[in-house]
Design a protein around this motif. Structure first.
Motif, PDB file in Angstrom:
ATOM      1  N   UNK A  70      29.194  64.981 -21.522  1.00  0.00           N
ATOM      2  CA  UNK A  70      28.817  63.570 -21.733  1.00  0.00           C
ATOM      3  C   UNK A  70      27.855  63.111 -20.696  1.00  0.00           C
ATOM      4  N   UNK A  71      26.850  62.317 -20.944  1.00  0.00           N
ATOM      5  CA  UNK A  71      26.032  62.329 -19.921  1.00  0.00           C
ATOM      6  C   UNK A  71      26.489  61.188 -18.761  1.00  0.00           C
ATOM      7  N   UNK A  72      27.587  60.431 -19.074  1.00  0.00           N
ATOM      8  CA  UNK A  72      28.137  59.682 -18.208  1.00  0.00           C
ATOM      9  C   UNK A  72      28.877  60.454 -17.124  1.00  0.00           C
ATOM     10  N   UNK A  73      29.441  61.741 -17.553  1.00  0.00           N
ATOM     11  CA  UNK A  73      30.042  62.349 -16.571  1.00  0.00           C
ATOM     12  C   UNK A  73      29.344  63.516 -15.860  1.00  0.00           C
ATOM     13  N   UNK A  74      28.201  63.697 -16.332  1.00  0.00           N
ATOM     14  CA  UNK A  74      27.167  64.671 -15.606  1.00  0.00           C
ATOM     15  C   UNK A  74      26.862  64.542 -14.245  1.00  0.00           C
ATOM     16  N   UNK A  75      27.035  65.624 -13.558  1.00  0.00           N
ATOM     17  CA  UNK A  75      27.091  65.496 -11.722  1.00  0.00           C
ATOM     18  C   UNK A  75      25.926  66.253 -11.453  1.00  0.00           C
ATOM     19  N   UNK A  76      25.482  65.947 -10.455  1.00  0.00           N
ATOM     20  CA  UNK A  76      24.501  66.642  -9.641  1.00  0.00           C
ATOM     21  C   UNK A  76      24.555  68.243  -9.398  1.00  0.00           C
ATOM     22  N   UNK A  77      26.030  68.460  -9.119  1.00  0.00           N
ATOM     23  CA  UNK A  77      26.110  69.880  -8.904  1.00  0.00           C
ATOM     24  C   UNK A  77      25.878  70.614 -10.296  1.00  0.00           C
ATOM     25  N   UNK A  78      26.572  70.150 -11.255  1.00  0.00           N
ATOM     26  CA  UNK A  78      26.319  70.726 -12.670  1.00  0.00           C
ATOM     27  C   UNK A  78      24.659  70.994 -12.696  1.00  0.00           C
ATOM     28  N   UNK A  79      23.857  70.186 -12.574  1.00  0.00           N
ATOM     29  CA  UNK A  79      22.334  70.479 -12.561  1.00  0.00           C
ATOM     30  C   UNK A  79      21.900  71.316 -11.738  1.00  0.00           C
ATOM     31  N   UNK A  80      22.451  71.382 -10.424  1.00  0.00           N
ATOM     32  CA  UNK A  80      21.908  72.497  -9.580  1.00  0.00           C
ATOM     33  C   UNK A  80      22.309  73.917 -10.008  1.00  0.00           C
ATOM     34  N   UNK A  81      23.445  73.915 -10.495  1.00  0.00           N
ATOM     35  CA  UNK A  81      24.047  75.063 -10.917  1.00  0.00           C
ATOM     36  C   UNK A  81      23.233  75.651 -12.264  1.00  0.00           C
ATOM     37  N   UNK A  82      22.764  74.801 -13.306  1.00  0.00           N
ATOM     38  CA  UNK A  82      21.844  75.101 -14.208  1.00  0.00           C
ATOM     39  C   UNK A  82      20.723  75.891 -13.369  1.00  0.00           C
ATOM     40  N   UNK A  83      20.129  75.067 -12.507  1.00  0.00           N
ATOM     41  CA  UNK A  83      18.876  75.283 -11.794  1.00  0.00           C
ATOM     42  C   UNK A  83      18.910  76.822 -11.031  1.00  0.00           C
ATOM     43  N   UNK A  84      19.977  76.935 -10.606  1.00  0.00           N
ATOM     44  CA  UNK A  84      19.959  78.260  -9.682  1.00  0.00           C
ATOM     45  C   UNK A  84      20.283  79.157 -10.586  1.00  0.00           C
ATOM     46  N   UNK A  85      20.984  79.052 -11.895  1.00  0.00           N
ATOM     47  CA  UNK A  85      21.088  80.015 -12.744  1.00  0.00           C
ATOM     48  C   UNK A  85      19.986  81.028 -13.424  1.00  0.00           C
ATOM     49  N   UNK A  86      18.841  80.331 -13.198  1.00  0.00           N
ATOM     50  CA  UNK A  86      17.630  80.894 -13.889  1.00  0.00           C
ATOM     51  C   UNK A  86      16.747  81.560 -12.632  1.00  0.00           C
ATOM     52  N   UNK A  87      17.413  81.562 -11.651  1.00  0.00           N
ATOM     53  CA  UNK A  87      16.712  82.501 -10.316  1.00  0.00           C
ATOM     54  C   UNK A  87      17.147  83.866 -10.546  1.00  0.00           C
ATOM     55  N   UNK A  88      16.094  84.713 -10.515  1.00  0.00           N
ATOM     56  CA  UNK A  88      16.527  86.192 -10.841  1.00  0.00           C
ATOM     57  C   UNK A  88      16.982  86.774  -9.079  1.00  0.00           C
ATOM     58  N   UNK A  89      17.830  87.516  -9.209  1.00  0.00           N
ATOM     59  CA  UNK A  89      18.281  88.221  -7.969  1.00  0.00           C
ATOM     60  C   UNK A  89      17.407  89.656  -7.842  1.00  0.00           C
ATOM     61  N   UNK A  90      16.448  89.583  -6.915  1.00  0.00           N
ATOM     62  CA  UNK A  90      15.605  90.715  -6.782  1.00  0.00           C
ATOM     63  C   UNK A  90      15.190  90.968  -5.164  1.00  0.00           C
ATOM     64  N   UNK A  91      14.938  92.243  -4.923  1.00  0.00           N
ATOM     65  CA  UNK A  91      14.318  92.555  -3.594  1.00  0.00           C
ATOM     66  C   UNK A  91      12.795  92.307  -3.829  1.00  0.00           C
TER      67      UNK A  91
END
Length: 257
Positions: free
Chosen positions: A46-67
């Motif tokens: 729910x939008x009313x329960x959405x947290x900054x941590x959830x947004x940041x986790x979504x953001x970092x999940x898109x970053x590739x792990x590479x050398x």
């Protein structure tokens, strides 16, 4: 305020909004781009329960792990674009009164200084230093990249039969299609040596164990070589392409070619 509004419903409303304000194609592409990366759990939140941590986790999940720092940079740049799309959808929901605050996603800032790679032009000495510290399959890959200016994926798929020594050309196939590349005498000499005792169907370039080059398989070895050759820290495989192109322009080759 709509109590039961969720991230999913916000995306649905945003898609309808884009269909009116932009085009149906833009709406479809934007919605697909966001949903490609977003989890079902976040969609149901729910939008009313959405947290900054959830947004940041979504953001970092898109970053590739590479050398390879360039792979990481590009993934962060892409993550920023997707984040902007998601924030636009959530801000529309906020403006429409479906949630009382936009603080959760407003506090989640984008990655900085990842929008564009610095165009690095290596000197001839730096390129020679790189070649001197590489060996085997990596040396061959780097050397052919220097002589052709081709992207990694193009070179990884090239076969012996693509090389035409009589005309001094090689046929390369990549994301922009198939093209005939004219080679210098030095390039012909290098590629002719690589083709020696190989079947026409064999790959032109392979790793030390004879296996094909695949995406990012060169990253660790190239990074080590870059450090050993004391090249700029932001040197990447694409820098070899820049080197080839700059050398060709300085030699008077037409820019269109």
């Amino acid at each position: 305020m709509t109590v039961n509004a969720t991230v999913d419903s916000a995306l649905q409303d945003y898609k309808k909004h884009l269909e009116v304000q932009k085009t149906a194609e833009t709406a479809r592409n934007t919605d697909a781009r966001i949903r490609k990366h977003i989890s079902s759990a976040l969609l149901c939140t729910k939008l009313s329960a959405l947290t900054t941590r959830q947004i940041k986790l979504f953001q970092t999940s898109m970053v590739k792990n590479s050398d390879d720092p360039e792979v990481v940079r590009k993934s962060k740049d892409s993550a920023n674009r997707v984040m902007n799309m998601l924030k636009a959808a959530l801000n529309l929901a906020y403006r429409d009164g479906q949630v009382g605050t936009n603080a959760a996603w407003k506090r989640a800032s984008n990655f900085r200084n990842v929008g564009a790679a610095r165009i690095l032009f290596l000197t001839e000495q730096q390129v020679n230093d790189l070649l001197s510290v590489t060996s085997g399959g990596l040396h061959d890959l780097v050397e052919v990249a220097i002589h052709t200016g081709a992207r990694f994926g193009v070179l990884a798929s090239a076969r012996v039969s693509d090389f035409d020594p009589s005309n001094g050309t090689i046929q390369l196939t990549g994301k922009t299609g198939t093209r005939i590349t004219y080679l210098s005498d030095a390039a012909v000499k290098v590629i002719r040596k690589l083709c020696r005792n190989k079947l026409p169907t064999a790959l032109l370039l392979v790793q030390n164990d004879g296996s094909p080059w695949i995406k990012n398989s060169y990253s660790r070895s190239l990074l080590d070589a870059i450090r050993e050759a004391k090249l700029p820290a932001d040197t990447v495989f694409y820098s070899l392409r820049h080197y080839h192109i700059s050398k060709a322009l300085l030699a008077g080759v037409n820019a269109q070619v």
